[in-house]
Design a protein around this motif. Structure first.
Motif, PDB file in Angstrom:
ATOM      1  N   PHE A  69       6.318  28.266 -31.261  1.00 17.40           N
ATOM      2  CA  PHE A  69       6.030  27.766 -29.923  1.00 17.40           C
ATOM      3  C   PHE A  69       6.787  28.600 -28.928  1.00 17.40           C
ATOM      4  CE2 PHE A  69      10.093  26.170 -30.631  1.00 17.40           C
ATOM      5  CZ  PHE A  69      10.060  25.627 -31.911  1.00 17.40           C
ATOM      6  N   LEU A  70       6.328  28.560 -27.746  1.00 18.04           N
ATOM      7  CA  LEU A  70       6.984  29.258 -26.653  1.00 18.04           C
ATOM      8  C   LEU A  70       7.830  28.248 -25.919  1.00 18.04           C
ATOM      9  CD1 LEU A  70       4.606  31.620 -24.774  1.00 18.04           C
ATOM     10  CD2 LEU A  70       7.067  31.831 -24.927  1.00 18.04           C
ATOM     11  N   GLU A  73       7.958  34.648 -32.231  1.00 17.90           N
ATOM     12  CA  GLU A  73       6.974  35.312 -31.397  1.00 17.90           C
ATOM     13  C   GLU A  73       7.579  36.594 -30.849  1.00 17.90           C
ATOM     14  OE1 GLU A  73       4.614  32.877 -28.481  1.00 17.90           O
ATOM     15  OE2 GLU A  73       5.335  34.498 -27.197  1.00 17.90           O
ATOM     16  N   VAL A  74       6.940  37.706 -31.118  1.00 19.54           N
ATOM     17  CA  VAL A  74       7.439  38.989 -30.628  1.00 19.54           C
ATOM     18  C   VAL A  74       6.392  39.589 -29.693  1.00 19.54           C
ATOM     19  CG1 VAL A  74       8.228  41.301 -31.246  1.00 19.54           C
ATOM     20  CG2 VAL A  74       8.769  39.359 -32.735  1.00 19.54           C
ATOM     21  N   VAL A  90      17.151  42.809 -25.615  1.00 19.44           N
ATOM     22  CA  VAL A  90      15.813  42.206 -25.595  1.00 19.44           C
ATOM     23  C   VAL A  90      15.916  40.872 -24.849  1.00 19.44           C
ATOM     24  CG1 VAL A  90      15.206  43.245 -27.831  1.00 19.44           C
ATOM     25  CG2 VAL A  90      16.126  40.907 -27.763  1.00 19.44           C
ATOM     26  N   LEU A  91      14.781  40.302 -24.533  1.00 19.36           N
ATOM     27  CA  LEU A  91      14.789  38.962 -23.949  1.00 19.36           C
ATOM     28  C   LEU A  91      14.472  37.962 -25.046  1.00 19.36           C
ATOM     29  CD1 LEU A  91      12.656  39.591 -20.707  1.00 19.36           C
ATOM     30  CD2 LEU A  91      15.154  39.694 -20.951  1.00 19.36           C
ATOM     31  N   GLU A  92      15.295  36.924 -25.124  1.00 24.29           N
ATOM     32  CA  GLU A  92      14.959  35.813 -26.017  1.00 24.29           C
ATOM     33  C   GLU A  92      14.782  34.603 -25.120  1.00 24.29           C
ATOM     34  OE1 GLU A  92      16.919  34.532 -30.104  1.00 24.29           O
ATOM     35  OE2 GLU A  92      17.653  33.321 -28.442  1.00 24.29           O
ATOM     36  N   GLU A  93      13.611  34.029 -25.133  1.00 26.22           N
ATOM     37  CA  GLU A  93      13.295  32.936 -24.208  1.00 26.22           C
ATOM     38  C   GLU A  93      13.656  33.338 -22.782  1.00 26.22           C
ATOM     39  OE1 GLU A  93      11.672  30.376 -25.195  1.00 26.22           O
ATOM     40  OE2 GLU A  93      11.914  30.491 -27.362  1.00 26.22           O
ATOM     41  N   GLU A  97      18.150  33.239 -36.580  1.00 20.71           N
ATOM     42  CA  GLU A  97      18.491  32.405 -35.427  1.00 20.71           C
ATOM     43  C   GLU A  97      17.408  32.459 -34.345  1.00 20.71           C
ATOM     44  OE1 GLU A  97      21.526  30.302 -36.145  1.00 20.71           O
ATOM     45  OE2 GLU A  97      22.383  31.185 -34.310  1.00 20.71           O
ATOM     46  N   SER A  98      16.586  33.491 -34.388  1.00 19.91           N
ATOM     47  CA  SER A  98      15.508  33.606 -33.404  1.00 19.91           C
ATOM     48  C   SER A  98      14.222  32.951 -33.894  1.00 19.91           C
ATOM     49  CB  SER A  98      15.229  35.083 -33.096  1.00 19.91           C
ATOM     50  OG  SER A  98      16.341  35.678 -32.484  1.00 19.91           O
ATOM     51  N   ALA A  99      14.261  32.377 -35.085  1.00 23.25           N
ATOM     52  CA  ALA A  99      13.076  31.713 -35.622  1.00 23.25           C
ATOM     53  C   ALA A  99      12.609  30.636 -34.657  1.00 23.25           C
ATOM     54  CB  ALA A  99      13.391  31.106 -36.985  1.00 23.25           C
ATOM     55  N   GLY A 100      11.308  30.598 -34.428  1.00 20.74           N
ATOM     56  CA  GLY A 100      10.751  29.589 -33.534  1.00 20.74           C
ATOM     57  C   GLY A 100      10.910  29.927 -32.065  1.00 20.74           C
ATOM     58  N   ARG A 101      11.422  31.114 -31.783  1.00 19.69           N
ATOM     59  CA  ARG A 101      11.632  31.487 -30.384  1.00 19.69           C
ATOM     60  C   ARG A 101      10.776  32.692 -30.016  1.00 19.69           C
ATOM     61  NH1 ARG A 101      17.363  30.082 -28.538  1.00 19.69           N
ATOM     62  NH2 ARG A 101      17.789  28.258 -29.789  1.00 19.69           N
ATOM     63  N   SER A 102      10.739  32.969 -28.729  1.00 19.42           N
ATOM     64  CA  SER A 102       9.970  34.128 -28.285  1.00 19.42           C
ATOM     65  C   SER A 102      10.902  35.258 -27.914  1.00 19.42           C
ATOM     66  CB  SER A 102       9.086  33.753 -27.092  1.00 19.42           C
ATOM     67  OG  SER A 102       9.837  33.785 -25.907  1.00 19.42           O
ATOM     68  N   VAL A 103      10.575  36.445 -28.372  1.00 23.81           N
ATOM     69  CA  VAL A 103      11.379  37.637 -28.118  1.00 23.81           C
ATOM     70  C   VAL A 103      10.497  38.662 -27.406  1.00 23.81           C
ATOM     71  CG1 VAL A 103      12.588  39.559 -29.226  1.00 23.81           C
ATOM     72  CG2 VAL A 103      12.853  37.226 -30.134  1.00 23.81           C
ATOM     73  N   THR A 104      11.053  39.234 -26.346  1.00 26.71           N
ATOM     74  CA  THR A 104      10.330  40.276 -25.614  1.00 26.71           C
ATOM     75  C   THR A 104      11.154  41.543 -25.628  1.00 26.71           C
ATOM     76  OG1 THR A 104       9.403  38.598 -24.146  1.00 26.71           O
ATOM     77  CG2 THR A 104       9.215  40.888 -23.437  1.00 26.71           C
TER      78      THR A 104
END
Lengths: 324, 210
Positions: free
Chosen positions: B15-16, B60-61, B103-106, B119-126
């Motif tokens: 999810f975002l 999410e990448v 990078v951007l995380e959320e 730790e980034s599982a379930g998060r959005s990374v840009t």
């Protein structure tokens, strides 16, 4: 990094249960711990990730009491207008932390419990950095950033940006462990290890820093850091002060030095000197001198004694709203 | 942000959660450090320990959901570069002191070298790739080109991402905000003058954040 297991508890009790096991280590922002693991300075069997634990994040301000959850990030705290208004010196302490990336990742608990920067420790020689013959590598070597108030064989400095201020305002640390919750002054989180292998914090296995609480009403506080670089580094010296009293007269003063000793160094005599006094350039200078009384600098860090004096003077000036 | 949301990173729901960082400070304040929180945390069933072998995660990448199995010890940076072939973030110091891996995380700028991928599982990374492409550059990327704000280019992806994060926060940053906002990135070629021109151009409305 060596392989390790990973657990993500949802509650404080679960986290405490996991942390009781030998080889388990709490993972907060990770900015310090991951470097230590990459460099093989520390080893873990399992990381206990605190990011998903309920009740560890957040800021509350009620009736003059400021409560900050240990997993609150430094940026969240910096962006909390009420908290900063209640304790403006927090902004100075937080802005001094390395970089926006580290402020976004790093947490209040992580800042308080980050491991020392001593380069002997970071090279794997232990916190006391004793050579095989028992002699100190620090006194014999490059000690330019080390303690001016060493304790026993401990000559590293406490690196926390928030601890001096929190100690100055008399904040309490809330700790949860297998035996339940306990509260203690923030300074009681720290100790100077007596033998290598001992930690520099007083948390027992299974214990977890849940947050900090401070009564921020009725006092004026300030932080002054002396720095070589404005970013990506720790200060060379820091002073935090908290003053109570109305008008010009100071009722009670608490002065704490950071980066001066293995623990946040409470300059008791300096604070006592100002009790009942008016802050003038003379009394402030006397307090600054008293703050470094008994300092025992080594071959390469004599300059830090003067930095400490200056930091105390300027922090007092800031708190009192005067140019000193 | 609920703990269900946090945990679901491991149970593979993607999810975002843009704006979650902002919600944290206010939203979770209720019950903090109180008896209620202690009571709610009474359940002591230990959650499963995963690893040290590979663990299935989803994140999410750059707008695309990616699923992979990584060991817990793999950093977000190494996972992005070596496993997902997202090579914009650079591995330079690998200790959170140079910014090349930013990078951007959320939406928040972080050092990918100092975060475990799990730790980034379930998060959005840009990453820099997610901001724009050579054919459709993000304003910040375009401004880097126009202001000649790169030399060897190794720090550039991190600087571009950090600049986008700075401008998202401060659309017309002051001198002090620029220095604080980009203080976590180093350029050994010394292209700071060009980068400063990129950011200052933003004040004139040339570049927008995000």
């Amino acid at each position: 990094m060596r392989p390790f297991g990973y657990a993500a508890p949802a509650t404080v009790d679960q986290a405490v249960g996991l942390l009781e096991a030998e080889g388990s280590e709490a993972l907060a922002g990770g900015t310090d711990l991951l470097s230590l693991l990459k460099d093989d300075v520390e080893r873990v069997e399992r990381l206990v990730a605190l990011g998903g634990v309920t009740g560890l994040s957040g800021i509350e301000l009620a009736g003059g009491m400021l409560r900050i959850g240990a997993m609150t990030t430094l940026q969240e705290l910096r962006d909390h207008d009420d908290a900063i208004a209640a304790l403006p010196a927090l902004s100075v302490a937080i802005d001094g932390v390395a970089s926006p990336q580290l402020r976004a990742m790093g947490t209040v608990g992580g800042d308080l419990l980050q491991r020392p920067r001593c380069w002997y420790y970071r090279r794997g020689f232990g916190l006391l950095a004793l050579a095989a013959d028992g002699r100190s590598m620090v006194t014999a070597g490059d000690n330019r950033y080390h303690a001016i108030f060493p304790e026993g064989e401990a000559r590293f400095v406490n690196p926390s940006s928030l601890a001096p201020l929190l100690v100055a305002v008399g904040a309490e640390a809330v700790v949860r462990g297998p035996a339940g919750e306990r509260r203690q002054p923030v300074e009681a989180l720290y100790r100077a290890p007596e033998v290598d292998g001992e930690r520099e914090n007083t948390l027992a296995p299974g214990e977890l820093l849940v947050g900090v609480e401070a009564n921020v009403e009725g006092s004026r506080s300030a932080v002054y850091e002396v720095r070589q670089r404005r970013a990506l580094d720790w200060p060379l010296m820091a002073a935090a002060v908290s003053l109570t009293g109305s008008g010009a007269r100071t009722e009670r003063a608490r002065i704490v030095l950071g980066h001066a000793a293995p623990v946040p160094h409470v300059a008791t005599a300096a604070g006592d000197l100002l009790a009942g006094q008016e802050l003038t350039p003379e009394t402030v200078a006397a307090a600054a001198d008293a703050a470094v009384e008994g300092a025992r600098p080594m071959s390469g860090n004599r300059y830090k004694v003067q930095l400490a004096r200056t930091a105390v003077r300027r922090a007092l000036g800031r708190a009192a709203g005067m140019e000193i | 942000m609920t703990d269900d949301a946090k945990r679901s990173g491991l149970s593979r729901r993607s999810f975002l959660r843009s704006g979650a960082a902002g919600a944290l400070s206010g939203g979770l304040a209720a019950g903090l450090l109180t008896e209620e929180a202690a009571g709610a945390a009474a359940d002591t069933d230990a959650p499963k320990t995963v690893g040290p072998g590979p663990v299935e995660i989803e994140l999410e990448v750059n707008g695309v959901t990616r699923r992979l199995a990584v060991e817990p010890r793999v950093t977000l940076l190494d996972g992005l570069r070596d496993r997902l072939d997202v090579t914009g973030p650079k591995r330079v110091c690998d200790r959170g002191t140079c910014g090349a891996c930013t990078v951007l995380e959320e939406g928040r700028p972080i050092y990918a070298c100092s975060r475990l991928m799990i730790e980034s599982a379930g998060r959005s990374v840009t990453t820099v790739e997610g901001l724009g492409s050579p054919d459709a550059m993000h304003d910040v990327q375009q401004a880097f080109v126009e202001n000649d704000a790169q030399q060897c280019g190794y720090c550039t992806p991190g600087f571009v991402v950090a600049t986008a994060a700075l401008l998202a926060r401060h659309p017309a940053p002051s001198e002090q905000e620029i220095e604080a906002g980009l203080g976590g990135n180093l350029c050994r070629c010394g292209t700071y003058k060009g980068i400063r021109a990129v950011v200052e151009g933003a004040g004139g409305g040339g570049v927008s954040g995000g």
